[in-house]
Design a protein around this motif. Structure first.
Motif, mmCIF file in Angstrom:
data_model
loop_
_atom_site.group_PDB
_atom_site.id
_atom_site.type_symbol
_atom_site.label_atom_id
_atom_site.label_comp_id
_atom_site.label_asym_id
_atom_site.label_seq_id
_atom_site.Cartn_x
_atom_site.Cartn_y
_atom_site.Cartn_z
ATOM 1 N N ILE A 140 0.838 -1.185 0.000
ATOM 2 C CA ILE A 140 0.000 0.000 0.000
ATOM 3 C C ILE A 140 0.882 1.246 0.000
ATOM 4 C CG2 ILE A 140 -1.863 1.245 1.152
ATOM 5 C CD1 ILE A 140 -2.706 -1.532 0.266
ATOM 6 N N THR A 141 0.870 1.986 -1.108
ATOM 7 C CA THR A 141 1.612 3.237 -1.201
ATOM 8 C C THR A 141 0.632 4.399 -1.279
ATOM 9 O OG1 THR A 141 1.746 3.116 -3.618
ATOM 10 C CG2 THR A 141 3.569 2.161 -2.382
ATOM 11 N N ALA A 142 1.066 5.548 -0.766
ATOM 12 C CA ALA A 142 0.214 6.736 -0.791
ATOM 13 C C ALA A 142 1.055 7.950 -0.451
ATOM 14 C CB ALA A 142 -0.945 6.601 0.194
ATOM 15 N N PHE A 143 0.748 9.087 -1.088
ATOM 16 C CA PHE A 143 1.400 10.336 -0.699
ATOM 17 C C PHE A 143 0.866 10.810 0.651
ATOM 18 C CE2 PHE A 143 2.418 10.590 -5.254
ATOM 19 C CZ PHE A 143 3.745 10.977 -5.182
ATOM 20 N N VAL A 151 -3.667 2.615 7.890
ATOM 21 C CA VAL A 151 -3.670 1.264 7.329
ATOM 22 C C VAL A 151 -2.851 0.327 8.212
ATOM 23 C CG1 VAL A 151 -2.869 -0.146 5.396
ATOM 24 C CG2 VAL A 151 -4.110 1.971 4.952
ATOM 25 N N ARG A 152 -1.664 0.774 8.614
ATOM 26 C CA ARG A 152 -0.800 -0.067 9.429
ATOM 27 C C ARG A 152 -1.438 -0.341 10.788
ATOM 28 N NH1 ARG A 152 4.413 -1.361 9.375
ATOM 29 N NH2 ARG A 152 3.881 -2.139 7.318
ATOM 30 N N ALA A 153 -2.105 0.648 11.364
ATOM 31 C CA ALA A 153 -2.772 0.445 12.644
ATOM 32 C C ALA A 153 -3.886 -0.584 12.514
ATOM 33 C CB ALA A 153 -3.333 1.769 13.161
ATOM 34 N N CYS A 154 -4.539 -0.592 11.353
ATOM 35 C CA CYS A 154 -5.634 -1.532 11.113
ATOM 36 C C CYS A 154 -5.111 -2.925 10.798
ATOM 37 C CB CYS A 154 -6.487 -1.006 9.955
ATOM 38 S SG CYS A 154 -7.904 -2.029 9.526
ATOM 39 N N LYS A 159 2.307 -4.640 3.994
ATOM 40 C CA LYS A 159 3.509 -3.910 3.583
ATOM 41 C C LYS A 159 3.118 -2.516 3.099
ATOM 42 C CE LYS A 159 6.818 -6.179 1.527
ATOM 43 N NZ LYS A 159 7.954 -5.990 2.483
ATOM 44 N N LEU A 160 3.922 -1.517 3.476
ATOM 45 C CA LEU A 160 3.686 -0.133 3.084
ATOM 46 C C LEU A 160 4.754 0.338 2.103
ATOM 47 C CD1 LEU A 160 2.845 1.479 6.556
ATOM 48 C CD2 LEU A 160 1.265 0.452 4.903
ATOM 49 N N GLY A 161 4.432 1.369 1.317
ATOM 50 C CA GLY A 161 5.384 1.984 0.401
ATOM 51 C C GLY A 161 5.414 3.486 0.598
ATOM 52 N N TYR A 162 6.619 4.034 0.790
ATOM 53 C CA TYR A 162 6.801 5.474 0.972
ATOM 54 C C TYR A 162 7.414 6.062 -0.298
ATOM 55 C CZ TYR A 162 5.707 4.878 5.878
ATOM 56 O OH TYR A 162 5.051 4.608 7.056
ATOM 57 N N PHE A 163 6.791 7.117 -0.818
ATOM 58 C CA PHE A 163 7.244 7.707 -2.071
ATOM 59 C C PHE A 163 8.499 8.553 -1.877
ATOM 60 C CE2 PHE A 163 2.783 7.103 -3.596
ATOM 61 C CZ PHE A 163 3.092 6.386 -4.732
ATOM 62 N N ASN A 182 8.547 -3.367 7.669
ATOM 63 C CA ASN A 182 7.833 -4.034 6.579
ATOM 64 C C ASN A 182 7.392 -3.013 5.534
ATOM 65 O OD1 ASN A 182 6.710 -6.164 5.125
ATOM 66 N ND2 ASN A 182 4.754 -6.063 6.214
ATOM 67 N N ALA A 183 8.369 -2.227 5.049
ATOM 68 C CA ALA A 183 8.059 -1.139 4.118
ATOM 69 C C ALA A 183 9.139 -1.042 3.048
ATOM 70 C CB ALA A 183 7.948 0.188 4.864
ATOM 71 N N ILE A 184 8.780 -0.412 1.935
ATOM 72 C CA ILE A 184 9.716 -0.173 0.844
ATOM 73 C C ILE A 184 9.699 1.308 0.482
ATOM 74 C CG2 ILE A 184 9.388 -2.497 -0.102
ATOM 75 C CD1 ILE A 184 7.734 -1.162 -2.353
#
Length: 240
Positions: A140-143, A151-154, A159-163, A182-184
């Motif tokens: 899940i990526t998002a600005f 999302v992570r709390a839920c 896995k998260l994505g940081y731009f 657990n992020a990229i």
């Protein structure tokens, strides 16, 4: 190296972006993963569409967020690309799940900042991908990084994505990714080409990269030589 070729909005060089036709073409073409854009209709249904407004794709005025699903389903999402795609509609996430279940590696959700998601809507998204048995494939990526935190709390295991858009933001974005776990990092490809030390530096801290959008073979090859394993492309699916 185990290269991961990611179809940008589906195989968008061969079919209209973010449609079932594009997702099907990506799978048939040999893409390992699919990237797509997600936002909400007026009535809170997750739909797959990039722009904030409808003009470019459907030729219809208005903002996506102001239209109900019923109204969006009446629009032509494929005719702008080629006459053979006139019947393509804006897909819901639910409608795309049949294709997404066939994806070998990952599904990169680019959740657009055009709308705010309620806690209930976020929980519904997590429930939908969990019930479809694709949770382990989802990135899940998002600005909107507040959205990522929700999302992570839920769902702690997703896995998260940081731009990363500017090289100067690298320390800050890497810190967010390492802190979240657990992020990229999801980056413009030229940022990585201009700063090749970023790749190993972040990996040493447990953070991998996906880069976008690569449509020239020479850039593809340069990135591979730098050790980049996840490459988003419109057109180089099946290229080696």
């Amino acid at each position: 190296m185990n290269l991961e070729v990611v179809a940008h909005r589906g195989f968008s060089a061969m079919a209209p972006e973010n449609t079932i036709a594009a997702f099907s073409a990506a799978i048939k073409g040999g893409a390992n993963s699919i990237e797509f854009d997600l936002q909400l209709s007026r009535d809170g249904v997750p739909i797959i569409f990039h722009d904030e407004t409808l003009d470019r794709i459907t030729g219809t005025a208005g903002r996506v967020r102001e239209k109900s699903l019923q109204e969006l389903k009446q629009l032509n999402a494929g005719g702008w690309f080629a006459e053979q795609f006139v019947g393509e509609t804006i897909p819901t996430l639910a409608e795309a799940l049949g294709c997404f279940k066939q994806v070998q590696k990952f599904l990169y959700f680019d959740v657009k900042p055009h709308c705010q998601w309620s806690q209930t809507e976020i929980e519904g998204l997590i429930q939908q991908v969990t019930e479809a048995e694709i949770l382990e494939k989802c990135v899940i990526t998002a600005f909107n990084e507040e959205f990522l935190e929700q999302v992570r709390a839920c769902c702690p295991e997703i896995k998260l994505g940081y731009f990363l858009i500017e090289a100067t933001d690298y320390p800050q974005q890497l810190h967010k990714a390492t802190t979240a776990g657990n992020a990229i990092l999801s980056s413009l490809f030229d940022v990585v080409l201009e700063n090749p030390h970023f790749v190993e530096d972040s990996r040493s801290q447990g953070v991998d990269w996906v880069v976008w959008t690569v449509d020239r073979p020479e850039h593809f090859q340069e990135l591979i030589e730098l050790g980049v394993k996840r490459i988003i492309t419109n057109s180089l699916i099946g290229w080696t």
